[in-house]
Design a protein around this motif. Sequence first.
Motif, PDB file in Angstrom:
ATOM      1  N   GLU A  60      13.903  10.395  -2.934  1.00 59.07           N
ATOM      2  CA  GLU A  60      13.534  10.377  -2.044  1.00 59.07           C
ATOM      3  C   GLU A  60      12.151   9.110  -1.110  1.00 59.07           C
ATOM      4  OE1 GLU A  60      12.481  14.227  -0.693  1.00 59.07           O
ATOM      5  OE2 GLU A  60      14.827  14.936  -0.824  1.00 59.07           O
ATOM      6  N   LEU A  61      11.412   9.395  -2.168  1.00 60.68           N
ATOM      7  CA  LEU A  61      10.490   7.890  -1.818  1.00 60.68           C
ATOM      8  C   LEU A  61      11.160   6.496  -1.422  1.00 60.68           C
ATOM      9  CD1 LEU A  61       8.068   9.534  -3.780  1.00 60.68           C
ATOM     10  CD2 LEU A  61       7.905   9.337  -1.223  1.00 60.68           C
ATOM     11  N   GLN A  62      11.822   6.282  -2.914  1.00 63.15           N
ATOM     12  CA  GLN A  62      12.565   5.400  -2.580  1.00 63.15           C
ATOM     13  C   GLN A  62      13.215   5.114  -1.168  1.00 63.15           C
ATOM     14  OE1 GLN A  62      11.861   2.778  -4.251  1.00 63.15           O
ATOM     15  NE2 GLN A  62      13.123   2.447  -5.931  1.00 63.15           N
ATOM     16  N   ALA A  63      14.302   5.922  -0.957  1.00 63.67           N
ATOM     17  CA  ALA A  63      15.268   5.335   0.023  1.00 63.67           C
ATOM     18  C   ALA A  63      14.095   5.566   1.009  1.00 63.67           C
ATOM     19  CB  ALA A  63      15.588   7.251   0.479  1.00 63.67           C
TER      20      ALA A  63
ATOM     21  N   ALA B 182       0.787  -1.262   0.327  1.00 62.85           N
ATOM     22  CA  ALA B 182      -0.159   0.442  -0.223  1.00 62.85           C
ATOM     23  C   ALA B 182       0.349   1.054  -0.004  1.00 62.85           C
ATOM     24  CB  ALA B 182      -1.019  -0.213   1.069  1.00 62.85           C
ATOM     25  N   LEU B 183       1.829   1.699   0.444  1.00 64.40           N
ATOM     26  CA  LEU B 183       2.550   2.630   1.190  1.00 64.40           C
ATOM     27  C   LEU B 183       3.598   2.567  -0.311  1.00 64.40           C
ATOM     28  CD1 LEU B 183       3.685   4.699   2.499  1.00 64.40           C
ATOM     29  CD2 LEU B 183       5.608   3.860   3.469  1.00 64.40           C
ATOM     30  N   ALA B 184       3.804   1.407  -0.742  1.00 62.38           N
ATOM     31  CA  ALA B 184       5.008   1.613  -2.301  1.00 62.38           C
ATOM     32  C   ALA B 184       3.863   2.373  -2.931  1.00 62.38           C
ATOM     33  CB  ALA B 184       5.208   0.560  -2.973  1.00 62.38           C
TER      34      ALA B 184
ATOM     35  N   ARG C 285      12.177  -0.205   5.071  1.00 54.62           N
ATOM     36  CA  ARG C 285      11.264  -0.890   5.230  1.00 54.62           C
ATOM     37  C   ARG C 285      10.992  -1.989   5.176  1.00 54.62           C
ATOM     38  NH1 ARG C 285       6.806  -0.170   2.170  1.00 54.62           N
ATOM     39  NH2 ARG C 285       5.538  -0.713   4.178  1.00 54.62           N
ATOM     40  N   PRO C 286      11.270  -3.267   5.950  1.00 50.32           N
ATOM     41  CA  PRO C 286      10.608  -4.765   6.816  1.00 50.32           C
ATOM     42  C   PRO C 286      10.053  -5.199   5.133  1.00 50.32           C
ATOM     43  CG  PRO C 286       9.602  -3.938   8.386  1.00 50.32           C
ATOM     44  CD  PRO C 286      10.342  -2.469   7.925  1.00 50.32           C
ATOM     45  N   GLU C 287       9.185  -4.148   5.281  1.00 49.77           N
ATOM     46  CA  GLU C 287       8.502  -4.581   3.929  1.00 49.77           C
ATOM     47  C   GLU C 287       8.626  -5.481   2.520  1.00 49.77           C
ATOM     48  OE1 GLU C 287       5.932  -2.659   6.943  1.00 49.77           O
ATOM     49  OE2 GLU C 287       7.580  -2.549   5.507  1.00 49.77           O
ATOM     50  N   LYS C 288       9.775  -4.823   2.334  1.00 51.81           N
ATOM     51  CA  LYS C 288      10.289  -4.654   0.698  1.00 51.81           C
ATOM     52  C   LYS C 288      11.468  -5.980   1.383  1.00 51.81           C
ATOM     53  CE  LYS C 288      14.312  -3.338  -0.851  1.00 51.81           C
ATOM     54  NZ  LYS C 288      16.316  -3.727  -0.780  1.00 51.81           N
ATOM     55  N   HIS C 289      11.488  -5.880   1.796  1.00 48.68           N
ATOM     56  CA  HIS C 289      12.847  -7.425   2.084  1.00 48.68           C
ATOM     57  C   HIS C 289      12.016  -8.256   2.248  1.00 48.68           C
ATOM     58  CE1 HIS C 289      14.837 -10.676   4.097  1.00 48.68           C
ATOM     59  NE2 HIS C 289      16.632  -9.966   3.661  1.00 48.68           N
ATOM     60  N   GLU C 290      10.896  -8.121   2.794  1.00 46.84           N
ATOM     61  CA  GLU C 290      10.184  -9.510   2.956  1.00 46.84           C
ATOM     62  C   GLU C 290       9.489  -9.711   1.456  1.00 46.84           C
ATOM     63  OE1 GLU C 290       6.934  -8.229   6.161  1.00 46.84           O
ATOM     64  OE2 GLU C 290       8.250  -8.658   7.337  1.00 46.84           O
ATOM     65  N   ARG C 291       9.023  -8.892   0.754  1.00 46.31           N
ATOM     66  CA  ARG C 291       8.244  -9.495  -0.641  1.00 46.31           C
ATOM     67  C   ARG C 291       9.302  -9.524  -1.173  1.00 46.31           C
ATOM     68  NH1 ARG C 291       2.747  -7.028  -2.130  1.00 46.31           N
ATOM     69  NH2 ARG C 291       1.563  -6.175  -0.936  1.00 46.31           N
ATOM     70  N   MET C 292      10.816  -8.597  -1.525  1.00 50.53           N
ATOM     71  CA  MET C 292      11.958  -9.500  -2.078  1.00 50.53           C
ATOM     72  C   MET C 292      12.313 -10.517  -1.700  1.00 50.53           C
ATOM     73  SD  MET C 292      13.916  -6.395  -2.980  1.00 50.53           S
ATOM     74  CE  MET C 292      13.679  -4.702  -4.082  1.00 50.53           C
ATOM     75  N   THR C 293      11.989 -11.269  -0.972  1.00 47.24           N
ATOM     76  CA  THR C 293      12.920 -12.471  -0.165  1.00 47.24           C
ATOM     77  C   THR C 293      11.804 -13.473  -0.752  1.00 47.24           C
ATOM     78  OG1 THR C 293      13.966 -11.990   1.097  1.00 47.24           O
ATOM     79  CG2 THR C 293      12.665 -14.205   1.991  1.00 47.24           C
ATOM     80  N   ALA C 294      10.181 -13.192  -0.652  1.00 45.11           N
ATOM     81  CA  ALA C 294       9.434 -14.030  -0.960  1.00 45.11           C
ATOM     82  C   ALA C 294       9.787 -14.268  -2.971  1.00 45.11           C
ATOM     83  CB  ALA C 294       7.753 -13.542  -0.594  1.00 45.11           C
TER      84      ALA C 294
END
Length: 246
Positions: free
Chosen positions: A221-224, A198-200, A229-238
Amino acid sequence: MADVLLIERSADRVVATLNRPEARNAIDQAMVDALHLLCAELEAIPRVLILAGAGGMFASGADIAQLRERRAADALRGINTTAFARVRALPMPVIAAIDGVALGGGAELAYAADLRLGTPTTRIGNPETGLGIIAAAGATWRLPQLVGEARAAELLLTGRILDADEALDWGLLNAVHQPADLLPAAHALADRIAANDALATRYAKRALLAQAAEHPRIDLELQAELFDRPEKHERMTAFLERRRRS
């Protein structure tokens, strides 16, 4: 008196139906007020918004009976302009489900959406100059962004009304569906949006709405912020796990 804006709420989206079928869903002051209230709600609790119209039409324009009585001071208040700008700036995407006509102010409300779906009966355009006024609630700056300056000039200076096939060809519509499939198609788009972070999604929309001079600073700035965020790591890991198993 029936509500001029029918609202259905769920956890990830809101469906708002313009509900003045006896007036071809003409946008009057009561509808503008209802849109402001809805925008306040969606600014506080961001969700996808689906805009539709009752009675087989989107909106025939601003309410001419009210518009006829307005004077210079009313024009400077930007009654419709302010409401449509607020719709445009909502944090989450807005989908316009356009069955039948979207003319004048109705077209300008549709232009404020991020995505527009139509039906074979869709007719969209801005005949305001034939009524002695201009399209001043977004068309003169949003239409060039959507279809280019030459095509925007053709619509705004001639009052030409596009049918569904022309609107699709010009890029005003993202897709055309049969009337019975229109809202399901809008919900399918909302489902795809809701499946993403949602935030992305909110930040992607913010970057899309930014002025040219703000790029690429605002994107970085938005990408930084998203990178940390942990959500980025979780989604990329999945994603990597799915690819490894396939």
